[in-house]
Design a protein around this motif. Structure first.
Motif, PDB file in Angstrom:
ATOM      1  N   PRO A 131      -5.139 -14.077  -9.036  1.00 18.34           N
ATOM      2  CA  PRO A 131      -4.347 -13.013  -8.415  1.00 18.34           C
ATOM      3  C   PRO A 131      -5.189 -11.983  -7.665  1.00 18.34           C
ATOM      4  O   PRO A 131      -4.709 -11.371  -6.709  1.00 18.34           O
ATOM      5  CB  PRO A 131      -3.645 -12.357  -9.611  1.00 18.34           C
ATOM      6  CG  PRO A 131      -3.630 -13.389 -10.676  1.00 18.34           C
ATOM      7  CD  PRO A 131      -4.884 -14.183 -10.489  1.00 18.34           C
ATOM      8  N   MET A 132      -6.445 -11.808  -8.077  1.00 27.84           N
ATOM      9  CA  MET A 132      -7.303 -10.803  -7.436  1.00 27.84           C
ATOM     10  C   MET A 132      -7.941 -11.308  -6.140  1.00 27.84           C
ATOM     11  O   MET A 132      -8.623 -10.557  -5.455  1.00 27.84           O
ATOM     12  CB  MET A 132      -8.415 -10.373  -8.402  1.00 27.84           C
ATOM     13  CG  MET A 132      -7.915  -9.757  -9.691  1.00 27.84           C
ATOM     14  SD  MET A 132      -7.138  -8.157  -9.426  1.00 27.84           S
ATOM     15  CE  MET A 132      -8.546  -7.153  -8.984  1.00 27.84           C
ATOM     16  N   GLN A 133      -7.711 -12.585  -5.813  1.00 23.80           N
ATOM     17  CA  GLN A 133      -8.344 -13.151  -4.617  1.00 23.80           C
ATOM     18  C   GLN A 133      -7.346 -13.591  -3.545  1.00 23.80           C
ATOM     19  O   GLN A 133      -7.749 -14.150  -2.537  1.00 23.80           O
ATOM     20  CB  GLN A 133      -9.222 -14.359  -5.003  1.00 23.80           C
ATOM     21  CG  GLN A 133     -10.496 -14.008  -5.745  1.00 23.80           C
ATOM     22  CD  GLN A 133     -10.270 -13.744  -7.211  1.00 23.80           C
ATOM     23  OE1 GLN A 133      -9.452 -14.408  -7.847  1.00 23.80           O
ATOM     24  NE2 GLN A 133     -10.990 -12.784  -7.773  1.00 23.80           N
ATOM     25  N   ILE A 134      -6.061 -13.373  -3.766  1.00 25.41           N
ATOM     26  CA  ILE A 134      -5.081 -13.839  -2.773  1.00 25.41           C
ATOM     27  C   ILE A 134      -5.348 -13.177  -1.421  1.00 25.41           C
ATOM     28  O   ILE A 134      -5.888 -12.073  -1.333  1.00 25.41           O
ATOM     29  CB  ILE A 134      -3.624 -13.589  -3.235  1.00 25.41           C
ATOM     30  CG1 ILE A 134      -3.430 -12.137  -3.692  1.00 25.41           C
ATOM     31  CG2 ILE A 134      -3.227 -14.542  -4.337  1.00 25.41           C
ATOM     32  CD1 ILE A 134      -3.010 -11.224  -2.654  1.00 25.41           C
ATOM     33  N   ALA A 135      -4.949 -13.885  -0.351  1.00 24.35           N
ATOM     34  CA  ALA A 135      -5.290 -13.423   0.999  1.00 24.35           C
ATOM     35  C   ALA A 135      -4.119 -12.781   1.728  1.00 24.35           C
ATOM     36  O   ALA A 135      -4.304 -12.218   2.802  1.00 24.35           O
ATOM     37  CB  ALA A 135      -5.813 -14.602   1.828  1.00 24.35           C
ATOM     38  N   PHE A 136      -2.895 -12.869   1.178  1.00 21.84           N
ATOM     39  CA  PHE A 136      -1.768 -12.242   1.882  1.00 21.84           C
ATOM     40  C   PHE A 136      -1.791 -10.730   1.664  1.00 21.84           C
ATOM     41  O   PHE A 136      -2.543 -10.207   0.832  1.00 21.84           O
ATOM     42  CB  PHE A 136      -0.425 -12.853   1.475  1.00 21.84           C
ATOM     43  CG  PHE A 136      -0.143 -12.878  -0.011  1.00 21.84           C
ATOM     44  CD1 PHE A 136       0.194 -11.715  -0.697  1.00 21.84           C
ATOM     45  CD2 PHE A 136      -0.171 -14.078  -0.713  1.00 21.84           C
ATOM     46  CE1 PHE A 136       0.467 -11.737  -2.051  1.00 21.84           C
ATOM     47  CE2 PHE A 136       0.113 -14.111  -2.071  1.00 21.84           C
ATOM     48  CZ  PHE A 136       0.442 -12.934  -2.752  1.00 21.84           C
ATOM     49  N   THR A 137      -0.960 -10.018   2.421  1.00 20.36           N
ATOM     50  CA  THR A 137      -0.943  -8.555   2.367  1.00 20.36           C
ATOM     51  C   THR A 137       0.332  -8.057   1.705  1.00 20.36           C
ATOM     52  O   THR A 137       1.282  -8.814   1.498  1.00 20.36           O
ATOM     53  CB  THR A 137      -1.064  -7.966   3.787  1.00 20.36           C
ATOM     54  OG1 THR A 137      -0.046  -8.552   4.611  1.00 20.36           O
ATOM     55  CG2 THR A 137      -2.423  -8.276   4.400  1.00 20.36           C
ATOM     56  N   ILE A 138       0.357  -6.778   1.383  1.00 16.42           N
ATOM     57  CA  ILE A 138       1.464  -6.227   0.612  1.00 16.42           C
ATOM     58  C   ILE A 138       2.789  -6.288   1.376  1.00 16.42           C
ATOM     59  O   ILE A 138       3.859  -6.470   0.777  1.00 16.42           O
ATOM     60  CB  ILE A 138       1.158  -4.780   0.159  1.00 16.42           C
ATOM     61  CG1 ILE A 138       2.151  -4.335  -0.918  1.00 16.42           C
ATOM     62  CG2 ILE A 138       1.109  -3.837   1.345  1.00 16.42           C
ATOM     63  CD1 ILE A 138       1.756  -3.049  -1.618  1.00 16.42           C
ATOM     64  N   LYS A 139       2.739  -6.175   2.698  1.00 21.84           N
ATOM     65  CA  LYS A 139       3.975  -6.234   3.489  1.00 21.84           C
ATOM     66  C   LYS A 139       4.670  -7.578   3.294  1.00 21.84           C
ATOM     67  O   LYS A 139       5.878  -7.646   3.058  1.00 21.84           O
ATOM     68  CB  LYS A 139       3.647  -6.018   4.963  1.00 21.84           C
ATOM     69  CG  LYS A 139       4.845  -6.164   5.907  1.00 21.84           C
ATOM     70  CD  LYS A 139       4.422  -5.964   7.351  1.00 21.84           C
ATOM     71  CE  LYS A 139       5.611  -6.056   8.301  1.00 21.84           C
ATOM     72  NZ  LYS A 139       6.148  -7.424   8.411  1.00 21.84           N
ATOM     73  N   GLU A 140       3.895  -8.659   3.386  1.00 21.35           N
ATOM     74  CA  GLU A 140       4.474  -9.993   3.235  1.00 21.35           C
ATOM     75  C   GLU A 140       4.967 -10.225   1.811  1.00 21.35           C
ATOM     76  O   GLU A 140       6.014 -10.856   1.602  1.00 21.35           O
ATOM     77  CB  GLU A 140       3.453 -11.059   3.626  1.00 21.35           C
ATOM     78  CG  GLU A 140       3.333 -11.304   5.124  1.00 21.35           C
ATOM     79  CD  GLU A 140       2.708 -10.138   5.881  1.00 21.35           C
ATOM     80  OE1 GLU A 140       2.943 -10.027   7.096  1.00 21.35           O
ATOM     81  OE2 GLU A 140       1.994  -9.326   5.255  1.00 21.35           O
ATOM     82  N   VAL A 148       4.245 -16.409 -13.459  1.00 17.65           N
ATOM     83  CA  VAL A 148       3.887 -16.712 -14.844  1.00 17.65           C
ATOM     84  C   VAL A 148       3.055 -15.562 -15.399  1.00 17.65           C
ATOM     85  O   VAL A 148       1.940 -15.308 -14.928  1.00 17.65           O
ATOM     86  CB  VAL A 148       3.106 -18.040 -14.929  1.00 17.65           C
ATOM     87  CG1 VAL A 148       2.745 -18.354 -16.373  1.00 17.65           C
ATOM     88  CG2 VAL A 148       3.929 -19.182 -14.326  1.00 17.65           C
ATOM     89  N   ALA A 149       3.602 -14.881 -16.394  1.00 18.14           N
ATOM     90  CA  ALA A 149       2.952 -13.680 -16.918  1.00 18.14           C
ATOM     91  C   ALA A 149       1.532 -13.950 -17.417  1.00 18.14           C
ATOM     92  O   ALA A 149       0.621 -13.133 -17.218  1.00 18.14           O
ATOM     93  CB  ALA A 149       3.801 -13.088 -18.046  1.00 18.14           C
ATOM     94  N   SER A 150       1.320 -15.117 -18.042  1.00 12.75           N
ATOM     95  CA  SER A 150       0.000 -15.416 -18.610  1.00 12.75           C
ATOM     96  C   SER A 150      -1.093 -15.519 -17.545  1.00 12.75           C
ATOM     97  O   SER A 150      -2.283 -15.361 -17.854  1.00 12.75           O
ATOM     98  CB  SER A 150       0.058 -16.717 -19.413  1.00 12.75           C
ATOM     99  OG  SER A 150       0.406 -17.807 -18.575  1.00 12.75           O
ATOM    100  N   GLU A 151      -0.720 -15.768 -16.294  1.00 15.63           N
ATOM    101  CA  GLU A 151      -1.716 -15.880 -15.228  1.00 15.63           C
ATOM    102  C   GLU A 151      -2.262 -14.517 -14.804  1.00 15.63           C
ATOM    103  O   GLU A 151      -3.188 -14.442 -14.002  1.00 15.63           O
ATOM    104  CB  GLU A 151      -1.120 -16.609 -14.017  1.00 15.63           C
ATOM    105  CG  GLU A 151      -0.804 -18.076 -14.293  1.00 15.63           C
ATOM    106  CD  GLU A 151      -0.492 -18.845 -13.022  1.00 15.63           C
ATOM    107  OE1 GLU A 151       0.054 -18.258 -12.073  1.00 15.63           O
ATOM    108  OE2 GLU A 151      -0.803 -20.052 -12.987  1.00 15.63           O
ATOM    109  N   PHE A 152      -1.691 -13.446 -15.362  1.00 18.29           N
ATOM    110  CA  PHE A 152      -2.120 -12.092 -14.987  1.00 18.29           C
ATOM    111  C   PHE A 152      -2.884 -11.402 -16.117  1.00 18.29           C
ATOM    112  O   PHE A 152      -3.102 -10.194 -16.068  1.00 18.29           O
ATOM    113  CB  PHE A 152      -0.902 -11.255 -14.576  1.00 18.29           C
ATOM    114  CG  PHE A 152      -0.295 -11.692 -13.273  1.00 18.29           C
ATOM    115  CD1 PHE A 152      -0.695 -11.146 -12.072  1.00 18.29           C
ATOM    116  CD2 PHE A 152       0.669 -12.689 -13.250  1.00 18.29           C
ATOM    117  CE1 PHE A 152      -0.140 -11.559 -10.874  1.00 18.29           C
ATOM    118  CE2 PHE A 152       1.241 -13.112 -12.060  1.00 18.29           C
ATOM    119  CZ  PHE A 152       0.828 -12.549 -10.871  1.00 18.29           C
TER     120      PHE A 152
END
Length: 472
Positions: free
Chosen positions: A211-220, A235-239
């Motif tokens: 989750p800390m490396q995703i490339a999309f932006t907050i608007k999308e 999936v909650a466990s992935e965070f």
């Protein structure tokens, strides 16, 4: 008068002493031309584009429900109409005219033709029916002539998108949006009709890192969270551990991650809870997964699923690396869209090209070991960033050209013919360029057809029809 005839005199648009040509009529090409015309009062800039229509990814890449991003077209139009700028569409450099011939006719050549190729996944089964690159899928719903016959099968319940950038979210949003929201955009009628019949109800957006490396932006992301008749599936466990890691990240990344955490972990307010319960469609993010194989149906023809390796991260932040483990899992699906990046292609033997990075090797836009040759946009940097990123890197290349003219590093003492030298070559080869005023006829026709059905435009999908309208 023929486009290239001069009656013994140079046309007004060609009296400038320095001749620069730009190869590619997308954002990088127009931003480069804009800065050149603005920054050098004695330069003539000619843009060569392989399609009869300008604007590249602004026309064919921006999502149809993001019309505000296309406002840059008005700026590009001002540049194209400038007395020291020429536009020649329907000219394929490398086929209709060579880079060598352009270098003979111009003092400088700027390559800005972008990234027309796809990055391959490199896994078995990626050539099965129902597997598409995001570039081609986006081209299909945006009216790119080469993708007009794509006809993707949307008669499955689950689609998997591999990649977690803005393009991946654009594709997911188009697949899940209520068709009534798309009817008033410039999406093509063919794709609108296909989406109307679509059976896709679930879209999983898969990334190889966390989750800390995703490339999309907050608007999308916000658009996905608020998409009508659609609920998130995270999936909650992935965070786990993500909230603690937020203390060390910059504000944009922090806000984006907080929205993901809220969506995944918090119990929604009653109104939102009821909205999600009533939703008929869903979208989900899945992290730390890489494709191992696209699985075929019993006939061995069409995609039936995708087998994913489960990864672990080494390192943290943007530099964290995904390392595959022995664990794997399978997701059943009938549609796979690979959104792992675009790729630039070499244009000819005289232009250096780095096949590993898929760029033209350069220093501040100056092509290495090729004086008078420059590059801008994704060809210069790789396919990264948004339109504003492309604008800045294209401006920088233009400034390199201007600096080289002013410093004498670029020899402009000898007169060059510019388009007047290229025109006869194209005539001889049966190539008829489309000027910007020709494009404006196409624009008027598309706008007229759009108004008839309540849309901003209905794009022409066939090159021959574009040329017919341009020459009417």
């Amino acid at each position: 008068m023929d486009l290239w005839e001069t009656d013994g005199a140079w046309p007004a648009s060609s009296v400038a002493q320095q001749k620069v040509c730009v190869v590619g009529g997308g954002p990088a090409g127009f931003y480069t031309a804009q800065q050149l015309v603005k920054g050098c009062q004695d330069v003539q800039v000619d843009i060569y584009e392989r399609l009869p229509v300008p604007f590249g990814l602004v026309r064919f890449g921006v999502a149809p429900d993001h019309p505000e991003v296309k406002n840059v077209i008005s700026t590009f139009t001002q540049t194209a109409r400038h007395s020291r700028c020429g536009f020649y569409g329907n000219v394929t450099v490398g086929r209709d005219v060579s880079v060598e011939e352009l270098r003979e006719a111009y003092h400088a050549v700027v390559l800005s033709y972008g990234a027309e190729g796809n990055r391959l996944m490199g896994v078995p089964g990626e050539d099965l029916e129902g597997v598409y690159s995001a570039k081609d899928f986006v081209g299909w719903y945006n009216g790119l002539p080469s993708n007009r016959e794509l006809n993707p099968g949307l008669n499955c319940e689950t689609a998997v998108i591999l990649g977690q950038g803005n393009v991946a979210l654009d594709v997911a949003r188009i697949l899940l949006s209520p068709v009534d929201l798309l009817r008033k955009t410039d999406i093509t009628q063919r794709s609108l009709e296909a989406l109307l019949e679509s059976k896709v109800r679930r879209v999983l957006i898969v990334g190889r890192r966390g989750p800390m490396q995703i490339a999309f932006t907050i608007k999308e992301l916000r658009e996905m969270v608020n998409l009508p008749d659609t609920k998130p599936d995270l999936v909650a466990s992935e965070f786990e551990g993500v909230a603690e890691a937020l203390k060390e990240v910059a504000r944009p990344r922090k806000r984006l991650t907080e929205l993901m955490l809220k969506t995944a972990l918090e119990v929604p307010l009653e109104k939102e809870r009821l909205r999600r319960l009533a939703a008929s469609r869903s979208w989900g993010l899945r992290f730390l997964r890489s494709p191992l194989e696209v699985l075929p149906d019993p006939r061995g023809v069409r995609v039936a699923g995708v087998r994913l390796a489960v990864n672990r991260l080494e390192g943290k932040g943007d530099s964290a690396l995904a390392v595959t483990t022995a664990e794997a899992e399978t997701v059943d699906c009938g549609l796979v869209i690979s959104s792992i990046g675009y790729r630039s292609l070499p244009i000819g033997p005289v232009v250096p090209f780095d096949p590993r990075r898929a760029i033209v090797p350069n220093t501040l836009g100056r092509v290495d070991q090729a004086r008078g040759l420059y590059c801008s946009g994704w060809l210069k940097t790789g396919p990264t960033g948004v339109i504003a990123t492309t604008m800045n890197n294209s401006f920088d290349t233009a400034l390199s050209v201007i600096d080289d003219i002013n410093s004498g590093h670029l020899d402009v003492s000898m007169a060059k013919p510019g388009s007047l030298g290229i025109g006869p070559l194209l005539d001889k080869r049966g190539v008829k360029p489309v000027t910007f005023s020709d494009w404006e006829k196409i624009n008027q026709e598309e706008t007229r057809r759009g108004e008839a059905v309540g849309k901003p435009r209905e794009k022409l999908l066939d090159v021959e029809e574009m040329l017919e309208v341009a020459r009417t």
